[in-house]
Design an enzyme around this catalytic site. Structure first.
Site, mmCIF file in Angstrom:
data_model
loop_
_atom_site.group_PDB
_atom_site.id
_atom_site.type_symbol
_atom_site.label_atom_id
_atom_site.label_comp_id
_atom_site.label_asym_id
_atom_site.label_seq_id
_atom_site.Cartn_x
_atom_site.Cartn_y
_atom_site.Cartn_z
ATOM 1 N N ARG A 97 -10.710 -0.943 -2.476
ATOM 2 C CA ARG A 97 -10.013 -1.004 -1.188
ATOM 3 C C ARG A 97 -9.776 0.419 -0.691
ATOM 4 N NH1 ARG A 97 -3.694 -1.419 -0.704
ATOM 5 N NH2 ARG A 97 -3.649 -0.535 1.371
ATOM 6 N N HIS A 141 -3.963 2.525 7.531
ATOM 7 C CA HIS A 141 -3.064 2.946 6.453
ATOM 8 C C HIS A 141 -2.315 4.193 6.949
ATOM 9 C CE1 HIS A 141 -2.417 2.493 1.883
ATOM 10 N NE2 HIS A 141 -1.540 3.394 2.290
ATOM 11 N N GLU A 186 1.047 -2.402 4.753
ATOM 12 C CA GLU A 186 2.500 -2.298 4.717
ATOM 13 C C GLU A 186 3.134 -2.016 6.071
ATOM 14 O OE1 GLU A 186 3.618 0.479 1.671
ATOM 15 O OE2 GLU A 186 2.855 -0.798 0.072
ATOM 16 N N ASN A 307 1.446 -5.803 -1.944
ATOM 17 C CA ASN A 307 1.706 -4.560 -2.674
ATOM 18 C C ASN A 307 3.085 -4.692 -3.304
ATOM 19 O OD1 ASN A 307 -0.632 -3.643 -1.514
ATOM 20 N ND2 ASN A 307 0.327 -2.070 -0.250
ATOM 21 N N TYR A 309 5.795 -2.934 -6.330
ATOM 22 C CA TYR A 309 6.101 -1.899 -7.329
ATOM 23 C C TYR A 309 7.367 -2.219 -8.104
ATOM 24 C CZ TYR A 309 2.427 0.926 -5.250
ATOM 25 O OH TYR A 309 1.204 1.374 -4.807
ATOM 26 N N GLU A 366 -1.905 -3.496 -4.329
ATOM 27 C CA GLU A 366 -1.355 -2.260 -4.889
ATOM 28 C C GLU A 366 -0.329 -2.607 -5.939
ATOM 29 O OE1 GLU A 366 0.370 0.822 -2.418
ATOM 30 O OE2 GLU A 366 -1.207 0.559 -0.916
#
Ligand code: FCB
Length: 460
Positions: A97, A141, A186, A307, A309, A366
């Site tokens: 990606r 992005h 995002e 994504n 985290y 991600e």
């Protein structure tokens, strides 16, 4: 926690067995393993071959980045993409990606296309396909052409039409070879952070609401263009979804966490996938909605790009944006060296929530671990903390899949250490270490571990 785990790690990289691989038995046989990057963070060559300036070039020039770092050279991927594709081939990933830099292909954001910029992505895509790696192309992005920012950027409702025209250019040029397209990376993060989340100022809340709506319109318009232009296109949007949790037991912190969570996790996928804004946002967005807008935004997509985290801890701060700010993390929560909480269970739960809320196949686009890696005396970069992190998170994903969540792929952020936005080059997320003075790439021990994992998972 030790901020540089290499000093405590295995100095040779070979004397200790690598941590066991997590089980991947709950994943689909056609599961896709990949890595992710983005244009501004790796390409460099910001002044080459007719590229126009992006808003991030300007932030860098304005000295807003740690150590006054800039994206001028970054990983020099613009010139070294062949070496980077060879690294991916060594990893054994099935997919890559990346994002197209809008100002590289349309220096003014609209109008005349820049042929040398388009030709760079032709070369990259051809190189990937020759290596048997599927290109996943993200249109945005964060590197908005500065020329469009000068016209108001996302505050201007015209931005949806600019974005659709840009999507048409990209789809026409690459759609014969590229079938996987993401509209945005995002949207909640760039919208919230460019309007001062966490700063002591509520003045830009209206701008935030306007931005949210225009970016959603741009998404819908781009989905239509991609669908019309690219036969067999598989389209989604990439959302950052982190549980927002109160920092304390107070009612005020609970309310702030719920409010921020609505903006962070729901303001984009709800209208895009369900055709409505979350009730908390409706009054604030209403002034910007024109008849037919929600139907324009809610266009059929093929998957949900996730994504993830770590959870975010939130405290009430009445005078700051949305009355919310980042709060204390609970004592004892394990942290990465850059102090992001490590919580694989939150990942498992997020996968479940996303499935329940949107019912779409999920690609994790991600997930990764930020560190201050350095090479040891032997020149090796040993990163057991990253391996442990990935093991926990991939294990949690496997659990979610075993429990019935439709997860179809997992992409690590990132192939390379790169320009980590406001943190410049100080935070390293790569499976590959980049020596920024020589631009030499050194695969870290996590690189070899991920290659082993992919091999084992694909041949089970
Ligand atoms: C995500 C961004 C990506 C990178 C990682 C660490 O929010 O999409 O560009 O900065 O965080």
């Amino acid at each position: 926690m030790n901020s540089n785990e290499n000093s405590a790690g295995d100095r040779t990289g070979h004397s200790k067995p690598a941590p066991a691989l997590p089980s991947t038995g709950g994943l689909r046989p056609d599961f896709i393993w990949g890595v992710s990057t983005s244009s501004f963070q790796i390409e460099g060559a910001t002044n080459e071959d007719g590229r126009g300036p992006s808003i991030w070039d300007v932030y860098c020039q304005n000295g807003e980045i740690k150590n006054h770092d800039t994206g001028d050279v970054a990983c020099d991927h613009y010139h070294r993409y062949r070496e980077d594709v060879a690294l991916m081939k060594r990893l054994g990933v099935q997919a890559y990606r990346f994002s197209v830099a809008w100002p590289r292909v349309l220096p003014q954001g609209r109008g005349s296309a820049n042929e040398p910029g388009l030709a760079f992505y032709d070369r990259l895509i051809d190189e990937l396909m020759a290596a048997g790696i599927e290109p996943w192309l993200c249109l945005y992005h964060w590197d908005l052409p500065q020329a469009l920012e000068d016209l108001g950027g996302w505050l201007n409702r015209e931005s949806a039409a600019w974005f659709a025209d840009y999507a048409a250019l990209v789809a026409t040029r690459f759609g014969g070879r590229v079938k996987r397209f993401a509209t945005f990376n995002e949207p909640s993060i760039f919208s919230l952070f460019s309007h001062s989340l966490g700063k002591r100022d509520r003045s830009s809340e209206d701008d935030l609401h306007r931005t949210i709506h225009h970016v959603n319109l741009a998404h819908g318009a781009a989905v239509d263009v991609l669908r019309e232009t690219v036969p067999g296109a598989s389209i989604g949007c990439i959302h950052n979804h982190q549980p927002c949790r109160p920092s304390s037991a107070s009612d005020a912190d609970a309310a702030a966490a719920a409010r921020l969570g609505t903006y962070w996790n729901e303001a984009f996928p709800d209208p895009q996938c369900r055709g409505e804004y979350p009730s908390l946002l409706r009054p604030a967005i209403a002034p910007y909605i024109e008849p037919g807008d929600l139907a324009r935004i809610c266009r059929p997509v093929d998957w949900f790009g996730l994504n993830h985290y770590s959870p975010v801890y939130v405290t009430a701060r009445p005078d700051s944006m949305l009355g919310a700010d980042f709060g204390e993390k609970p004592a004892g929560v394990p942290l990465t060296p850059i102090e992001w909480p490590i919580d694989p269970e939150a990942f498992r739960d997020t996968l479940l929530t996303v499935q329940q809320d949107y019912g779409l196949p999920i690609y994790v686009l991600e997930n990764g671990y930020g560190n201050f890696d350095t090479p040891d005396e032997a020149g090796a970069v040993i990163d057991p903390g990253r391996i442990e992190f990935l093991r926990g998170y991939i294990g949690a994903m496997n659990e979610a899949a075993s429990g019935g969540v439709d997860i179809r792929g997992y992409f690590i952020w990132s192939l390379l250490d790169n320009f980590e936005w406001e943190q410049g080059y100080s935070h390293r997320f790569g499976l590959t270490y980049v020596d920024y003075s020589s631009l030499r790439r050194i695969p870290k021990s996590s690189f070899h571990w991920y290659a082993d994992l992919i091999r084992a998972a694909r041949h089970r």
